[in-house]
Design a protein around this motif. Structure first.
Motif, PDB file in Angstrom:
ATOM      1  N   PRO A 117     -22.061   4.861 -10.618  1.00 50.51           N
ATOM      2  CA  PRO A 117     -21.667   6.268 -10.651  1.00 50.51           C
ATOM      3  C   PRO A 117     -21.248   6.746  -9.263  1.00 50.51           C
ATOM      4  O   PRO A 117     -21.682   6.198  -8.250  1.00 50.51           O
ATOM      5  N   HIS A 118     -20.396   7.750  -9.231  1.00 53.18           N
ATOM      6  CA  HIS A 118     -19.973   8.362  -7.958  1.00 53.18           C
ATOM      7  C   HIS A 118     -21.041   9.375  -7.584  1.00 53.18           C
ATOM      8  O   HIS A 118     -21.026  10.511  -8.045  1.00 53.18           O
ATOM      9  N   THR A 119     -21.974   8.939  -6.751  1.00 55.83           N
ATOM     10  CA  THR A 119     -23.118   9.788  -6.395  1.00 55.83           C
ATOM     11  C   THR A 119     -22.925  10.536  -5.090  1.00 55.83           C
ATOM     12  O   THR A 119     -23.711  11.417  -4.767  1.00 55.83           O
ATOM     13  N   GLY A 120     -21.908  10.181  -4.325  1.00 54.84           N
ATOM     14  CA  GLY A 120     -21.728  10.772  -3.011  1.00 54.84           C
ATOM     15  C   GLY A 120     -22.496  10.027  -1.933  1.00 54.84           C
ATOM     16  O   GLY A 120     -22.433  10.378  -0.760  1.00 54.84           O
ATOM     17  N   GLN A 121     -23.219   8.973  -2.312  1.00 56.05           N
ATOM     18  CA  GLN A 121     -23.981   8.162  -1.358  1.00 56.05           C
ATOM     19  C   GLN A 121     -23.067   7.127  -0.719  1.00 56.05           C
ATOM     20  O   GLN A 121     -22.379   6.377  -1.409  1.00 56.05           O
ATOM     21  N   MET A 122     -23.059   7.102   0.616  1.00 56.96           N
ATOM     22  CA  MET A 122     -22.215   6.148   1.333  1.00 56.96           C
ATOM     23  C   MET A 122     -22.896   4.784   1.414  1.00 56.96           C
ATOM     24  O   MET A 122     -24.121   4.704   1.558  1.00 56.96           O
ATOM     25  N   ALA A 123     -22.088   3.738   1.336  1.00 49.14           N
ATOM     26  CA  ALA A 123     -22.593   2.377   1.484  1.00 49.14           C
ATOM     27  C   ALA A 123     -22.906   2.114   2.957  1.00 49.14           C
ATOM     28  O   ALA A 123     -22.319   2.739   3.852  1.00 49.14           O
ATOM     29  N   ALA A 124     -23.793   1.181   3.193  1.00 49.79           N
ATOM     30  CA  ALA A 124     -24.137   0.795   4.563  1.00 49.79           C
ATOM     31  C   ALA A 124     -22.908   0.191   5.244  1.00 49.79           C
ATOM     32  O   ALA A 124     -22.171  -0.586   4.619  1.00 49.79           O
ATOM     33  N   PRO A 125     -22.671   0.532   6.508  1.00 49.69           N
ATOM     34  CA  PRO A 125     -21.501   0.000   7.218  1.00 49.69           C
ATOM     35  C   PRO A 125     -21.420  -1.527   7.204  1.00 49.69           C
ATOM     36  O   PRO A 125     -20.334  -2.090   7.091  1.00 49.69           O
ATOM     37  N   GLU A 126     -22.563  -2.190   7.294  1.00 48.06           N
ATOM     38  CA  GLU A 126     -22.543  -3.660   7.301  1.00 48.06           C
ATOM     39  C   GLU A 126     -22.117  -4.229   5.947  1.00 48.06           C
ATOM     40  O   GLU A 126     -21.489  -5.281   5.878  1.00 48.06           O
ATOM     41  N   VAL A 127     -22.409  -3.530   4.867  1.00 48.77           N
ATOM     42  CA  VAL A 127     -21.966  -3.957   3.536  1.00 48.77           C
ATOM     43  C   VAL A 127     -20.448  -3.797   3.433  1.00 48.77           C
ATOM     44  O   VAL A 127     -19.744  -4.701   2.982  1.00 48.77           O
ATOM     45  N   LEU A 128     -19.945  -2.648   3.875  1.00 46.77           N
ATOM     46  CA  LEU A 128     -18.495  -2.419   3.846  1.00 46.77           C
ATOM     47  C   LEU A 128     -17.765  -3.441   4.714  1.00 46.77           C
ATOM     48  O   LEU A 128     -16.713  -3.959   4.332  1.00 46.77           O
ATOM     49  N   ALA A 129     -18.326  -3.749   5.876  1.00 44.48           N
ATOM     50  CA  ALA A 129     -17.700  -4.725   6.769  1.00 44.48           C
ATOM     51  C   ALA A 129     -17.667  -6.112   6.131  1.00 44.48           C
ATOM     52  O   ALA A 129     -16.656  -6.820   6.222  1.00 44.48           O
ATOM     53  N   ALA A 130     -18.743  -6.496   5.463  1.00 48.47           N
ATOM     54  CA  ALA A 130     -18.786  -7.805   4.799  1.00 48.47           C
ATOM     55  C   ALA A 130     -17.766  -7.871   3.662  1.00 48.47           C
ATOM     56  O   ALA A 130     -17.068  -8.882   3.496  1.00 48.47           O
ATOM     57  N   HIS A 131     -17.649  -6.795   2.893  1.00 49.33           N
ATOM     58  CA  HIS A 131     -16.664  -6.763   1.808  1.00 49.33           C
ATOM     59  C   HIS A 131     -15.249  -6.796   2.371  1.00 49.33           C
ATOM     60  O   HIS A 131     -14.365  -7.463   1.818  1.00 49.33           O
ATOM     61  N   ALA A 132     -15.027  -6.079   3.462  1.00 42.90           N
ATOM     62  CA  ALA A 132     -13.712  -6.081   4.104  1.00 42.90           C
ATOM     63  C   ALA A 132     -13.348  -7.481   4.582  1.00 42.90           C
ATOM     64  O   ALA A 132     -12.213  -7.929   4.407  1.00 42.90           O
ATOM     65  N   ASP A 133     -14.313  -8.178   5.169  1.00 38.15           N
ATOM     66  CA  ASP A 133     -14.067  -9.546   5.639  1.00 38.15           C
ATOM     67  C   ASP A 133     -13.652 -10.451   4.475  1.00 38.15           C
ATOM     68  O   ASP A 133     -12.736 -11.263   4.610  1.00 38.15           O
ATOM     69  N   LYS A 134     -14.320 -10.303   3.332  1.00 36.85           N
ATOM     70  CA  LYS A 134     -13.988 -11.120   2.161  1.00 36.85           C
ATOM     71  C   LYS A 134     -12.562 -10.826   1.677  1.00 36.85           C
ATOM     72  O   LYS A 134     -11.808 -11.748   1.358  1.00 36.85           O
ATOM     73  N   LEU A 135     -12.208  -9.549   1.630  1.00 36.80           N
ATOM     74  CA  LEU A 135     -10.850  -9.184   1.190  1.00 36.80           C
ATOM     75  C   LEU A 135      -9.794  -9.689   2.159  1.00 36.80           C
ATOM     76  O   LEU A 135      -8.778 -10.253   1.740  1.00 36.80           O
ATOM     77  N   ARG A 136     -10.017  -9.494   3.455  1.00 35.01           N
ATOM     78  CA  ARG A 136      -9.039  -9.956   4.448  1.00 35.01           C
ATOM     79  C   ARG A 136      -8.854 -11.471   4.358  1.00 35.01           C
ATOM     80  O   ARG A 136      -7.729 -11.973   4.445  1.00 35.01           O
ATOM     81  N   ALA A 137      -9.939 -12.207   4.152  1.00 36.89           N
ATOM     82  CA  ALA A 137      -9.855 -13.666   4.076  1.00 36.89           C
ATOM     83  C   ALA A 137      -9.076 -14.117   2.842  1.00 36.89           C
ATOM     84  O   ALA A 137      -8.464 -15.194   2.861  1.00 36.89           O
ATOM     85  N   ALA A 138      -9.090 -13.320   1.783  1.00 33.34           N
ATOM     86  CA  ALA A 138      -8.411 -13.695   0.534  1.00 33.34           C
ATOM     87  C   ALA A 138      -6.950 -13.243   0.486  1.00 33.34           C
ATOM     88  O   ALA A 138      -6.220 -13.635  -0.432  1.00 33.34           O
ATOM     89  N   LEU A 139      -6.519 -12.420   1.437  1.00 34.75           N
ATOM     90  CA  LEU A 139      -5.129 -11.946   1.425  1.00 34.75           C
ATOM     91  C   LEU A 139      -4.173 -13.098   1.725  1.00 34.75           C
ATOM     92  O   LEU A 139      -4.393 -13.874   2.646  1.00 34.75           O
ATOM     93  N   VAL A 140      -3.130 -13.169   0.952  1.00 37.07           N
ATOM     94  CA  VAL A 140      -2.087 -14.162   1.197  1.00 37.07           C
ATOM     95  C   VAL A 140      -0.756 -13.429   1.293  1.00 37.07           C
ATOM     96  O   VAL A 140      -0.600 -12.325   0.787  1.00 37.07           O
ATOM     97  N   GLU A 141       0.168 -14.068   1.936  1.00 38.14           N
ATOM     98  CA  GLU A 141       1.501 -13.471   2.060  1.00 38.14           C
ATOM     99  C   GLU A 141       2.132 -13.319   0.680  1.00 38.14           C
ATOM    100  O   GLU A 141       1.979 -14.206  -0.171  1.00 38.14           O
ATOM    101  N   PRO A 142       2.834 -12.197   0.470  1.00 43.12           N
ATOM    102  CA  PRO A 142       3.505 -12.040  -0.829  1.00 43.12           C
ATOM    103  C   PRO A 142       4.598 -13.093  -1.006  1.00 43.12           C
ATOM    104  O   PRO A 142       5.162 -13.567  -0.037  1.00 43.12           O
ATOM    105  N   GLY A 143       4.845 -13.424  -2.255  1.00 41.47           N
ATOM    106  CA  GLY A 143       5.909 -14.391  -2.468  1.00 41.47           C
ATOM    107  C   GLY A 143       5.839 -15.072  -3.769  1.00 41.47           C
ATOM    108  O   GLY A 143       5.374 -14.808  -4.764  1.00 41.47           O
TER     109      GLY A 143
END
Length: 143
Positions: A117-143
């Motif tokens: 649910p959208h509770t207005g509670q922010m996630a811990a910065p370290e959790v967001l950073a870990a998720h960001a790292d996973k997304l950046r690692a999975a990005l590939v060039e379009p094509g």
């Protein structure tokens, strides 16, 4: 329709005035982690051009923003082992919009797991950073 406020939170993030966990950026879009994620890996795709809603976006900005959303969705499928992706885009208060700069939610989904649910509670910065790292690692060039 109300006018665009150039001091909204996303405009300020685009200008570098506020911090955000950035995933990707090109000349037309920026992608950040949602600070109140409804699923692990919940990202926001934001056009750099000012627009309050989808209804006042230029067609070229729509194309660029949705191309970036597709790229992020593909990365999220890989990064989070997702079974599917939910794409959400809200327009005006009655449509569920909270920040009045157009943006697209990209939410990795797993079978049998409801969105948080959208509770207005922010996630811990370290959790967001870990998720960001996973997304950046999975990005590939379009094509």
């Amino acid at each position: 329709m109300p006018s665009y406020d150039p001091n909204n939170i996303f405009a300020r993030i685009i200008r570098g005035e506020l911090p955000a966990e950035r995933i990707y950026e090109d000349d037309r879009t920026i992608v950040i982690m949602d600070i109140m994620p409804r699923s692990d890996g919940h990202a926001l795709v934001i056009p750099k051009a000012p627009s309050r809603t989808f209804l006042d976006m230029a067609p070229d900005d729509i194309a660029a923003t949705y191309a970036t959303a597709q790229r992020i969705a593909r990365a999220a499928m890989t990064a989070f082992g997702a079974d599917g992706i939910t794409i959400q885009q809200f327009n005006e208060s009655a449509g569920g919009q909270v920040v009045f700069h157009t943006h697209i939610h990209v939410l990795p989904r797993h079978d049998g797991v409801a969105l948080r649910p959208h509770t207005g509670q922010m996630a811990a910065p370290e959790v967001l950073a870990a998720h960001a790292d996973k997304l950046r690692a999975a990005l590939v060039e379009p094509g």
